[in-house]
Design a protein around this motif. Structure first.
Motif, PDB file in Angstrom:
ATOM      1  N   HIS A   1     -84.702  -3.182  -5.373  1.00 15.46           N
ATOM      2  CA  HIS A   1     -85.194  -3.415  -4.018  1.00 15.46           C
ATOM      3  C   HIS A   1     -84.431  -4.545  -3.313  1.00 15.46           C
ATOM      4  CE1 HIS A   1     -88.892  -1.199  -5.448  1.00 15.46           C
ATOM      5  NE2 HIS A   1     -88.627  -0.605  -4.300  1.00 15.46           N
TER       6      HIS A   1
ATOM      7  N   LEU B   1     -71.070   2.909   1.351  1.00 18.39           N
ATOM      8  CA  LEU B   1     -71.697   4.213   1.150  1.00 18.39           C
ATOM      9  C   LEU B   1     -70.659   5.328   1.046  1.00 18.39           C
ATOM     10  CD1 LEU B   1     -74.581   3.828   3.745  1.00 18.39           C
ATOM     11  CD2 LEU B   1     -74.579   3.236   1.315  1.00 18.39           C
TER      12      LEU B   1
ATOM     13  N   ARG C   1     -77.078  12.991  -0.064  1.00 13.99           N
ATOM     14  CA  ARG C   1     -77.880  12.217   0.878  1.00 13.99           C
ATOM     15  C   ARG C   1     -77.327  10.799   0.874  1.00 13.99           C
ATOM     16  NH1 ARG C   1     -84.482  11.673   1.345  1.00 13.99           N
ATOM     17  NH2 ARG C   1     -84.482  10.199   3.104  1.00 13.99           N
ATOM     18  N   THR C   2     -76.529  10.496   1.859  1.00 14.61           N
ATOM     19  CA  THR C   2     -75.820   9.217   1.906  1.00 14.61           C
ATOM     20  C   THR C   2     -76.792   8.044   1.898  1.00 14.61           C
ATOM     21  OG1 THR C   2     -74.029  10.256   3.167  1.00 14.61           O
ATOM     22  CG2 THR C   2     -74.171   7.850   3.250  1.00 14.61           C
ATOM     23  N   GLY C   3     -76.553   7.101   0.988  1.00 17.79           N
ATOM     24  CA  GLY C   3     -77.352   5.878   0.952  1.00 17.79           C
ATOM     25  C   GLY C   3     -78.627   5.954   0.141  1.00 17.79           C
ATOM     26  N   LEU C   4     -78.941   7.105  -0.437  1.00 13.20           N
ATOM     27  CA  LEU C   4     -80.139   7.213  -1.281  1.00 13.20           C
ATOM     28  C   LEU C   4     -79.707   7.075  -2.733  1.00 13.20           C
ATOM     29  CD1 LEU C   4     -83.217   7.714  -1.190  1.00 13.20           C
ATOM     30  CD2 LEU C   4     -82.727  10.124  -1.642  1.00 13.20           C
ATOM     31  N   TRP C   5     -80.021   5.928  -3.336  1.00 15.04           N
ATOM     32  CA  TRP C   5     -79.615   5.630  -4.699  1.00 15.04           C
ATOM     33  C   TRP C   5     -80.826   5.652  -5.621  1.00 15.04           C
ATOM     34  CZ3 TRP C   5     -76.125   0.713  -3.577  1.00 15.04           C
ATOM     35  CH2 TRP C   5     -74.990   1.127  -2.860  1.00 15.04           C
ATOM     36  N   HIS C   6     -80.660   6.243  -6.794  1.00 22.44           N
ATOM     37  CA  HIS C   6     -81.747   6.369  -7.767  1.00 22.44           C
ATOM     38  C   HIS C   6     -81.439   5.529  -9.004  1.00 22.44           C
ATOM     39  CE1 HIS C   6     -82.132  10.067  -5.326  1.00 22.44           C
ATOM     40  NE2 HIS C   6     -83.420   9.980  -5.609  1.00 22.44           N
TER      41      HIS C   6
ATOM     42  N   LEU D   1     -81.778  -3.829  -0.490  1.00 24.14           N
ATOM     43  CA  LEU D   1     -82.120  -3.596   0.918  1.00 24.14           C
ATOM     44  C   LEU D   1     -81.604  -4.719   1.814  1.00 24.14           C
ATOM     45  CD1 LEU D   1     -85.767  -2.260   0.468  1.00 24.14           C
ATOM     46  CD2 LEU D   1     -83.676  -0.933   0.819  1.00 24.14           C
TER      47      LEU D   1
ATOM     48  N   ALA E   1     -86.273   5.394  -6.111  1.00 29.32           N
ATOM     49  CA  ALA E   1     -85.265   5.716  -5.109  1.00 29.32           C
ATOM     50  C   ALA E   1     -85.210   4.593  -4.079  1.00 29.32           C
ATOM     51  CB  ALA E   1     -85.599   7.033  -4.424  1.00 29.32           C
ATOM     52  N   ILE E   2     -84.008   4.117  -3.794  1.00 26.39           N
ATOM     53  CA  ILE E   2     -83.785   3.056  -2.822  1.00 26.39           C
ATOM     54  C   ILE E   2     -82.840   3.587  -1.750  1.00 26.39           C
ATOM     55  CG2 ILE E   2     -83.053   0.673  -2.461  1.00 26.39           C
ATOM     56  CD1 ILE E   2     -85.368   0.923  -4.388  1.00 26.39           C
ATOM     57  N   GLU E   3     -83.247   3.490  -0.493  1.00 21.00           N
ATOM     58  CA  GLU E   3     -82.376   3.945   0.602  1.00 21.00           C
ATOM     59  C   GLU E   3     -81.720   2.717   1.223  1.00 21.00           C
ATOM     60  OE1 GLU E   3     -82.161   7.464   3.851  1.00 21.00           O
ATOM     61  OE2 GLU E   3     -84.108   6.876   3.060  1.00 21.00           O
TER      62      GLU E   3
END
Length: 306
Positions: free
Chosen positions: A183, A192, A198-203, A186, A214-216
């Motif tokens: 987190h 990116l 899905r650009t910027g969505l990291w798991h 953020l 999941a962190i966007e």
């Protein structure tokens, strides 16, 4: 009529969506290919292709007929190649599409070994980070590196798996807030990969409970090539999640540092895709099998095929 030629013409028209494109692929005139289809429909006594001034589509009978004859044509192609290759290895040109970074770092060395092993094979390799249309652009194999694949009619084989790492330069980490949890990303400038699903969505997997989170994230630099991230990372312009193979030399030299190593990100899978009517051809099977073996040998993060 030449019944076999008529079947080949019909399938090519269904693939390409037009008489003109099919004629070019088969090195025929539009008039000749139209004559073949008319003769085929006359022989069957039913319309296979609905034509209008703007478009064409297969009739219900055409769809049914295509599914049945494709199996026959595939078996004939395979039989022809098998007989021609008796006493010889696989031969012919195989057109391959692959993403740039993976192609430069991992695929090109494997292709060199392929050519040395199979002297009658040739390879036409195109490196491009866009998603190529295998059928329309005439590729035999497309290699894709992604978490998952979208549903399609293509035949997909998973031939490897690559780990990813979260990395930044020591200079970037020294001048920005500490990162002790996903987190915290953020509040950071993340680089990116714009061709991601899905650009910027990291798991990441939480080591405390094994659950995935999941962190966007966001950032000022988006790019469709992992190789193009390297200099920006070294200059301390941000932090990114990238395949380890792209940056392992920079990590070894101390130019980049791994962050949140205990929070495992999702692996990227390597898929080999081919058209349903071509994946059984001997030259395509040979190349796919060879690359699966070679890339598995090189990749310590390989996971067995599904």
């Amino acid at each position: 009529m030449d019944r076999l030629r008529g079947l080949e013409c019909f399938r090519k028209i269904a693939e390409r969506g037009s008489f003109a494109a099919a004629a070019r692929d088969l090195n025929m005139s539009p008039g000749a290919i139209t004559k073949q289809i008319n003769a085929l429909e006359d022989m069957l006594g039913i319309q296979l292709i609905a034509r209008t001034t703007r478009r064409l589509s297969l009739t219900e009978a055409g769809e049914t007929y295509l599914s049945r004859i494709s199996l026959i044509l595939d078996d004939m192609d395979d039989a022809n190649e098998t007989v021609r290759d008796l006493g010889h290895g696989p031969r012919g040109c195989v057109r391959i599409a692959a993403p740039t970074s993976f192609g430069v770092i991992k695929l090109a060395p494997a292709i060199a070994r392929l050519l040395n092993t199979h002297p009658d094979l040739s390879v036409d390799l195109m490196l491009d980070d866009r998603l190529t249309d295998i059928i329309d652009e005439g590729f035999d194999i497309a290699l894709r590196v992604s978490e998952t694949l979208a549903d399609s009619s293509l035949i997909a084989r998973r031939i490897g798996s690559y780990s990813r790492v979260l990395v930044a330069s020591p200079a970037y980490l020294a001048k920005n807030n500490p990162i002790t949890h996903p987190h915290d990303l953020l509040g950071h400038d993340c680089i990116l990969f714009s061709s991601a699903q899905r650009t910027g969505l990291w798991h990441f997997t939480n080591p405390a409970n094994g659950k995935e989170m999941a962190i966007e994230v966001g950032g000022r630099y988006r790019v469709n090539s992992s190789l193009a991230m390297r200099d920006v990372l070294k200059e301390g312009c941000g932090i990114t999640l990238t395949p380890r193979l792209v940056v392992e030399d920079l990590i070894a030299r101390g130019d980049l540092s791994c962050v949140l190593a205990e929070y495992l990100p999702r692996n990227l899978n390597l898929f080999a895709l081919s058209a349903p009517h071509r994946h059984k051809l001997r030259k395509i099977r040979t190349v796919t099998d060879f690359l699966a073996k070679e890339l598995r040998m090189e990749n310590r993060d390989y996971a067995p095929n599904d």
